[in-house]
Design an enzyme around this catalytic site. Structure first.
Site, PDB file in Angstrom:
ATOM      1  N   ASN A 183       2.458  -2.850 -28.182  1.00  0.00           N
ATOM      2  CA  ASN A 183       3.847  -3.133 -27.866  1.00  0.00           C
ATOM      3  C   ASN A 183       4.781  -2.101 -28.509  1.00  0.00           C
ATOM      4  O   ASN A 183       5.375  -1.285 -27.814  1.00  0.00           O
ATOM      5  CB  ASN A 183       4.197  -4.543 -28.324  1.00  0.00           C
ATOM      6  CG  ASN A 183       5.552  -4.999 -27.815  1.00  0.00           C
ATOM      7  OD1 ASN A 183       6.281  -4.229 -27.201  1.00  0.00           O
ATOM      8  ND2 ASN A 183       5.905  -6.238 -28.066  1.00  0.00           N
ATOM      9  N   ASP A 184       4.851  -2.125 -29.844  1.00  0.00           N
ATOM     10  CA  ASP A 184       5.815  -1.246 -30.524  1.00  0.00           C
ATOM     11  C   ASP A 184       5.602   0.233 -30.202  1.00  0.00           C
ATOM     12  O   ASP A 184       6.564   0.979 -30.089  1.00  0.00           O
ATOM     13  CB  ASP A 184       5.713  -1.450 -32.044  1.00  0.00           C
ATOM     14  CG  ASP A 184       6.089  -2.862 -32.444  1.00  0.00           C
ATOM     15  OD1 ASP A 184       6.948  -3.457 -31.772  1.00  0.00           O
ATOM     16  OD2 ASP A 184       5.515  -3.374 -33.422  1.00  0.00           O
ATOM     17  N   VAL A 185       4.326   0.640 -30.041  1.00  0.00           N
ATOM     18  CA  VAL A 185       4.055   2.068 -29.870  1.00  0.00           C
ATOM     19  C   VAL A 185       4.442   2.591 -28.489  1.00  0.00           C
ATOM     20  O   VAL A 185       4.375   3.784 -28.235  1.00  0.00           O
ATOM     21  CB  VAL A 185       2.569   2.407 -30.144  1.00  0.00           C
ATOM     22  CG1 VAL A 185       2.211   2.082 -31.575  1.00  0.00           C
ATOM     23  CG2 VAL A 185       1.650   1.692 -29.179  1.00  0.00           C
ATOM     24  N   VAL A 186       4.839   1.682 -27.570  1.00  0.00           N
ATOM     25  CA  VAL A 186       5.311   2.134 -26.257  1.00  0.00           C
ATOM     26  C   VAL A 186       6.760   1.707 -26.022  1.00  0.00           C
ATOM     27  O   VAL A 186       7.262   1.789 -24.911  1.00  0.00           O
ATOM     28  CB  VAL A 186       4.429   1.596 -25.106  1.00  0.00           C
ATOM     29  CG1 VAL A 186       3.015   2.128 -25.231  1.00  0.00           C
ATOM     30  CG2 VAL A 186       4.418   0.071 -25.078  1.00  0.00           C
ATOM     31  N   ALA A 212       6.230  -5.160 -35.610  1.00  0.00           N
ATOM     32  CA  ALA A 212       7.470  -4.719 -36.250  1.00  0.00           C
ATOM     33  C   ALA A 212       8.605  -5.694 -35.976  1.00  0.00           C
ATOM     34  O   ALA A 212       9.684  -5.589 -36.540  1.00  0.00           O
ATOM     35  CB  ALA A 212       7.859  -3.318 -35.758  1.00  0.00           C
TER      36      ALA A 212
END
Lengths: 456, 104
Positions: free
Chosen positions: A382-385, A423
């Protein structure tokens, strides 16, 4: 005899340097680790022969106990829990360094040399901080007792500064006047500081904290080396301290955030961001639709994240990509440096499933490819995209480099819910018109996709 | 002893440079195993723990030394074992078929 032991220690030190060098490259990594273990074995063996080392039976019993705890723990741990295991082993090492320094202080007590006292204090303080800090990171990653979110309260940094000042003051007392009680209090306050120092660090930043505590333990070991006038402890401890500091910096660079920001700028107060969920629509897909889309694409990118690790879906995802390749679809894996809970976490998992190296693309290789990709299949990430890291200066993760899956023709998220990632930041991409959601456990969703692709 | 101390400080400073240089070219995928390997190496505190336990004279020292050896041993054996498990999965260019000794 002492001279012979000294030479063996020198050989061990060389082994450790070569071990670290070996561990920096995939080809030699395993050999490097083996070399480190051999060096360790040699050093331990000759230490039994060192002058003044008695109580052999006690030592052997203690080692047996330690082995009985350490080996099963290391063997049984699932690959998803590796980061917290590393944190645990790091913590006990820091604890050992602190205990060694304190025990030697008691033994040489009425009057230890001034230089030695400083080293004792340093080792005790840093060792205790590392022990308590590692325990907290362990709990955070395990999501036991305390969640993975940062824990913040007003005046946090000031409180930590006060604790540090108390430790320094106690240190001055011990160094000048001596005394066992002030040393014990110093160790206790250091444990508290270890806890309060790590509490505000959360989310994807926890691995960076582990790396930092790892280098702390190295320095505590080096300080214990000064206490015992033992060169091998100094060399090995310093090697870890220095390489750990560099590694910590490399990790925070990979996340695009300065280290000070990670340590002191807790990602707190993001709750207000997650409000505007209602009114936005989510496009759900069926496994059939998504499988058909994948089977008739030209190019598919798989973006794995922690959800893949939790679901143990690495073998299933490989099965899916093998099927797609057999149909002539070009497939690659786009690996974000901090996907999962630790840098390299995804590489470990995919290697376990025999995914070959040339299918893995890192951030710099993957992003240009994503623009010409038909379907980006995001598995439990999720956070990394999250495009907010690129577009929204107000976002707490702003500045972190991301995999730009929003450049692909279609984005498919395999996700358990719309909940934000580790995050705690909302992801607008989930509500984008070109995004399709398939809710559920990553492994079950992938198994369904595999079955449908076979039929397609 | 001051000459001895200077020698130790010299070793400390040189080791710091070596530690920094030796991993400066590490690839991102190896960050985790490298951290874990370095973690095992600071388990060298085991020999310090042995020296302390080996020289213990009273019950308090014996207890502290014992605890130190147990903790340090966990650090060493656990650290190397878990690093090896990680790297086992990284074997470069391993043959695909007939390589089935992996745990299921």
């Amino acid at each position: 005899m002492t001279l012979a032991i000294g030479y063996v220690y020198l050989i061990t030190a060389i082994c450790f340097i070569l071990a670290l060098k070996g561990l920096s490259s995939p080809r030699s990594a395993r050999l490097g680790n083996l070399l480190g273990a051999l060096g360790m074995l040699a050093a331990v063996a000759v230490t039994f022969l060192a002058p003044g080392v008695g109580n052999t039976a006690w030592i052997l019993v203690a080692m047996a106990v330690g082995t009985a705890i350490g080996v099963p723990a290391a063997r049984a741990v699932p690959m998803t829990a590796i980061p917290q295991m590393v944190a645990a082993f790091n913590g006990v090492g820091g604890g050992a360094a602190a205990v060694v320094a304190i025990a030697d202080y008691l033994r040489s007590s009425p009057e230890p040399a001034a230089g030695t006292a400083t080293a004792v204090l340093f080792s005790a303080a840093i060792g205790c901080i590392s022990l308590a800090g590692s325990a907290i990171t362990f709990l955070k990653l395990q999501e036991a007792l305390i969640g993975g979110r940062p824990i913040t309260y007003p005046g946090q940094s000031a409180f930590n500064a006060v604790l540090l000042a108390v430790i320094v003051a106690l240190g001055v007392v011990v160094a000048t006047a001596g005394g066992t009680l002030p040393l014990a209090i110093l160790a206790g306050v250091s444990l508290v500081l270890g806890v309060t120092f790590v509490l505000p660090i959360g989310g994807a930043d926890v691995p960076v904290a582990i790396s930092l505590l790892n280098s702390f333990t190295g320095l505590a070991v080096a300080a214990s080396g000064f206490v015992l006038s033992n060169t091998l402890l100094i060399v090995a401890g310093t090697l870890v301290g220095a390489s750990g500091t560099l590694l910590t910096r490399l990790m925070s660079q990979a996340m695009g955030r300065p280290l000070t920001n990670i340590l002191f700028g807790a990602l707190g107060g993001t709750a207000s961001e997650a409000v505007a969920q209602e009114g936005r629509t989510v496009r759900r897909g069926t496994p059939e639709d998504i499988a058909t889309m994948l089977a008739y694409s030209r190019k598919v990118a798989v973006v794995p994240g922690y959800g893949l690790a939790v679901a143990q879906a690495q073998h299933t995802v490989r099965e899916l990509t093998d099927l797609l390749e057999a149909r002539g679809v070009e497939v690659f894996y786009a690996i974000h440096p901090v996907a999962g809970r630790m840098p390299g976490h995804m590489n470990v998992l995919l290697a376990e499933a025999n995914v070959s190296y040339d299918h893995l693309k890192d951030l710099d290789q993957a992003n240009p490819e994503l623009a010409t990709t038909d379907v980006a299949l995001v598995v439990g990430a999720n956070d990394v995209v999250n495009p907010a890291a690129r577009d929204d200066p107000g976002s707490p993760i702003y500045g972190m480099p991301i995999l730009e899956v929003d450049q692909a023709g279609t984005v498919v998220f395999l996700k358990r819910s719309l909940r934000p990632g580790f995050a705690g930041v909302d992801n607008a991409l989930l509500f984008h018109p070109r995004t399709i959601m398939l809710f559920g456990d990553a492994k079950e969703s992938l198994t369904q996709l595999v079955a449908r692709v076979k039929e397609a | 002893m001051s000459g001895g101390l200077l020698g130790l400080i010299t070793i400390f400073v040189l080791a710091a440079f070596v530690g920094y240089e030796v991993i400066s070219k590490v690839s991102t995928i190896l960050h985790t195993p490298l951290m874990s390997g370095a973690n095992a190496i600071h388990g060298i505190i085991l020999i310090g723990s042995m020296i302390v336990l080996g020289a213990a004279h009273d019950a308090v020292q014996l207890a502290l030394g014992f605890v130190a050896v147990v903790l340090a041993t966990v650090n060493v054996v656990g650290g190397f074992t878990v690093t090896d498990r990680m790297l086992e999965m990284f074997r470069a260019g391993r043959p695909q078929p007939g390589d089935e000794e992996r745990r299921r």
